[in-house]
Write a protein that holds these residues in place. Structure first.
Motif, PDB file in Angstrom:
ATOM      1  N   PHE A 123       0.844  -1.134  -0.012  1.00  0.00           N
ATOM      2  CA  PHE A 123      -0.062  -0.101   0.193  1.00  0.00           C
ATOM      3  C   PHE A 123       0.853   1.235   0.011  1.00  0.00           C
ATOM      4  CE2 PHE A 123      -2.204  -3.196   2.677  1.00  0.00           C
ATOM      5  CZ  PHE A 123      -3.170  -3.515   1.587  1.00  0.00           C
ATOM      6  N   ILE A 124       2.168   1.221   0.050  1.00  0.00           N
ATOM      7  CA  ILE A 124       2.946   2.313  -0.017  1.00  0.00           C
ATOM      8  C   ILE A 124       3.043   2.839  -1.472  1.00  0.00           C
ATOM      9  CG2 ILE A 124       5.289   3.442   0.445  1.00  0.00           C
ATOM     10  CD1 ILE A 124       5.753   0.967   2.247  1.00  0.00           C
ATOM     11  N   GLY A 125       2.436   3.970  -1.461  1.00  0.00           N
ATOM     12  CA  GLY A 125       2.491   4.648  -3.081  1.00  0.00           C
ATOM     13  C   GLY A 125       3.507   5.222  -3.483  1.00  0.00           C
ATOM     14  N   TYR A 126       4.754   5.327  -2.701  1.00  0.00           N
ATOM     15  CA  TYR A 126       5.902   5.985  -3.369  1.00  0.00           C
ATOM     16  C   TYR A 126       7.189   5.085  -2.854  1.00  0.00           C
ATOM     17  CZ  TYR A 126       5.576   8.056   1.227  1.00  0.00           C
ATOM     18  OH  TYR A 126       5.399   8.186   2.770  1.00  0.00           O
ATOM     19  N   HIS A 127       8.352   5.423  -2.681  1.00  0.00           N
ATOM     20  CA  HIS A 127       9.525   4.787  -2.509  1.00  0.00           C
ATOM     21  C   HIS A 127       9.403   4.289  -1.032  1.00  0.00           C
ATOM     22  CE1 HIS A 127      13.562   3.481  -1.836  1.00  0.00           C
ATOM     23  NE2 HIS A 127      13.805   3.718  -2.982  1.00  0.00           N
TER      24      HIS A 127
END
Ligand code: GDP
Ligand code: PGA
Ligand code: MN
Ligand code: MN
Length: 597
Positions: A460-464
């Motif tokens: 669910f982490i939408g980035y690094h």
């Protein structure tokens, strides 16, 4: 359900563009009314997507069976389409936004032929928030509309609140199954081709091919975690995969606790915990997602942006989660991929003795001797959270509740003790960043494989992910230590040599929460261990609980050999982050290695 009652130009333009591309039979603006829900569910019964359950058992409730291929989130088909590949990091699938849009535009072309296209204005979190988080989902699935009505605040009131120019997240969904003239629809339309794509810079979500909740109810994982996570990074708050509870001690001391466990690892159950210890009260605020921001007093305040519960059915029973059973008994639920009894009730594994005959989630005749589970292990109930008898009064408060403790937890048969306390915020972030858990049926793929799942946010982490743990560390620096929540690590799932659970779990987990609140009060015994502070067995209140001799000690044990075996796995995990891994976390790992000797 009618013509649009909005003068939001951008929204009107987008809706027209999508209709031109997808070519639905008609466009339906959803108002969120009871009438509309009745009409939609009637239609869904007509097409065979839903079966009405016996109102004597399950008032206004429905049974859905998906295509057997469309039963869980599809992490392999989930994409973060940031402009720069490096921004998606080592844990996400990436495709350039232009390329993804080209590919998916071709998939969407004509994809809604023969279907209605529904426009669902929705809001994540209370509509009276200072900065309400709007979204609009366009979908060709009436099942999605009915489910979004349970899971989000949606309809006319949201559209009105959006006015003519509110910012909103564009969330486009198609099951990818146009009905050609002369063809009949199927009960669960979907496509073999699936894409769950996120465009973090333009705050857009494009989903294609699946009707399953996590892939299709775009307010939930896609918006409230992946897109909101990017907003949170930019604006200095947190969008997390966490339950939220209010715990009141017999003395009337109130504490708020948030907890991040991976999918199907106990959030919904802890959120509705029915305490076995007399005088303790646990109230529900959220069971899956927490948005947390610092208040003027420097404390972290959490809201639940959702409006419903989308819970794992198997294992839910009067003995394990009575409050979920009570919530469901009030009706208005959609059950997906559970079994149906011959008199129109539902049944799943873990709900006492099986009836002599059922219709299984695959639609087949089932008896206890069938040799397969009657319900899919990721079968779900979807029900309004307002029906939960333990819902806290603060649920609707746009300011949220001040969080006193954060729990990280996972499903580990070995190694990880029942509970441990982090020494400080940085150590707590280390515990979260190295969280490990066995994979479950909530996502497509193998079950039972141990993987690292930072803060239970891996999918669910939408980035690094390196920027994500850095964000956690830097938030800790922006508040005084005393105001920050204390961090704990829990594991309800440790096993004995015979494979049985060492700890009884569920309502008994209040005993662990009690120790945690004692620690918050500056009481409660704790002993040093290489991995953090542990309760000595005598510090856990076991009044009225009879455990096999040695079980509590075994549940709490930290075995240096088992932990030494984790070190190379954690090292390998950290190396994947490259130079994005904060030095403070390498330092925590070095310190752990040193303590283990
Ligand atoms: P969520 O997906 O994180 O919300 O997890 P759920 O609360 O829905 O639980 C997932 C599964 O784990 C269900 O089958 C539950 O019955 C089971 N479960 C939840 N809490 C406990 C616990 O404390 N002990 C044990 N043994 N199982 C649990
Ligand atoms: P869960 O929610 O965390 O309750 O399983 C669905 C999911 O995460 O896929
Ligand atoms: Mn979840
Ligand atoms: Mn849940």
């Amino acid at each position: 359900m009618s013509a649009p009652t909005t003068d939001h130009r951008d929204l009107l333009t987008w809706v027209r563009q999508v209709a031109d591309l997808t070519q639905p039979d008609r466009v339906v603006w959803c108002d969120g009314s009871d009438d509309e829900y009745r009409r939609l569910t009637d239609e869904l019964v007509g097409t065979g997507t839903l079966v009405r359950l016996n109102p004597d058992h399950r008032p206004a409730s429905f049974w859905a069976r998906t295509d057997p291929s469309d039963v869980a989130r599809v992490e392999e088909r989930t994409f973060i389409c940031s402009a720069d590949e490096a921004d998606a990091g080592p844990t996400n699938n990436w495709v350039a936004p232009d390329e993804m849009k080209r590919t998916m535009t071709e998939l969407y072309r004509g994809a809604m032929r023969g279907r209605a296209m529904y426009v669902i204005p929705f809001c994540m979190g209370p509509l009276d928030a200072e900065d309400p988080k709007f979204g609009v989902e366009i979908t060709d699935s009436a099942y999605v509309v009915a489910s979004m009505r349970i899971m989000t605040r949606m309809g006319s009131a949201v559209l009105a609140a959006m006015g003519s120019d509110a910012r909103y997240v564009r969330a486009l969904h198609s099951v990818g199954a146009p009905i050609e003239p002369g063809d009949a629809d199927v009960p669960w339309p979907c496509s073999r081709t699936k894409y769950i794509s996120h465009f973090p810079e333009s705050r857009e979500i494009w989903s294609y091919g699946s009707g399953y909740g996590g892939n299709s109810l775009l307010g939930k994982k896609c918006y409230a975690l992946r897109i909101a996570g990017v907003l949170a990074r930019d604006e200095g708050w947190l969008a997390e995969h966490m339950l939220i509870i209010k715990v009141t001690s017999p003395e009337g001391r109130v504490r708020h606790i948030a907890g991040a466990f991976p999918s199907a690892c106990g959030k919904t159950n802890l959120a509705m915990l029915d305490p076995v210890l007399p005088g303790w009260k646990v109230e529900t605020i959220g069971d899956d997602i927490a948005w947390m921001r610092f208040g003027p007093d420097g404390r972290l305040y959490a809201i639940n942006p959702e409006f419903g519960l989308f819970g794992v059915a198997p294992g839910t029973d009067w003995t394990t989660n009575a409050n979920a059973m009570r919530t469901l008994a009030r009706g208005n639920a959609i059950f997906t991929n559970v079994a149906r009894t011959d008199d129109g009730d539902v049944w799943w594994e873990g709900m006492g003795d099986p009836p002599a005959h059922l219709t299984s989630w695959t639609g087949e005749s089932w008896t206890p001797s069938s040799g397969t589970p009657s319900s899919h292990p990721n079968s779900r109930f979807c029900v309004p959270i307002g029906q939960c008898p333990t819902l806290a009064a603060e649920y609707d408060d746009p300011h949220g509740v001040p969080i006193d403790a954060i729990l990280f937890g996972g499903r580990r048969k070995t190694t990880v003790p029942l509970v441990a306390e982090a020494r400080d915020w940085t150590h707590g972030v280390y515990l979260g960043a190295t969280l490990s858990s066995e994979t479950t049926a909530a996502a497509a793929g193998e079950v039972g494989v141990v993987r690292r799942d930072p803060m239970a946010m891996l999918p669910f982490i939408g980035y690094h992910a390196g920027d994500y743990v850095n964000h956690w560390l830097s938030l800790g620096k922006s508040a005084p230590d005393a105001a920050l929540p204390k961090i704990f690590y829990v594991n309800w799932f440790r096993r004995d040599d015979d494979g049985g659970f060492l700890w009884p779990g569920f309502g008994e987990n209040i005993r662990v929460l009690k120790w945690i609140t004692e620690r918050l009060d500056g009481r409660g015994a704790a002993v040093e261990s290489p991995i953090g502070l542990l309760p000595p067995p005598s510090a856990i209140d076991v009044t009225g609980l009879s455990l096999p001799p040695g079980a509590l000690e075994a549940a709490l044990a930290v075995d240096p050999d088992e932990w030494r075996a984790e070190l190379p796995l954690i090292t390998e995990w950290f190396e994947r982050f490259g130079d994005k891994l904060p030095a403070a976390l390498w330092a925590e790992l070095d310190a752990l290695r040193a303590r283990l000797g």
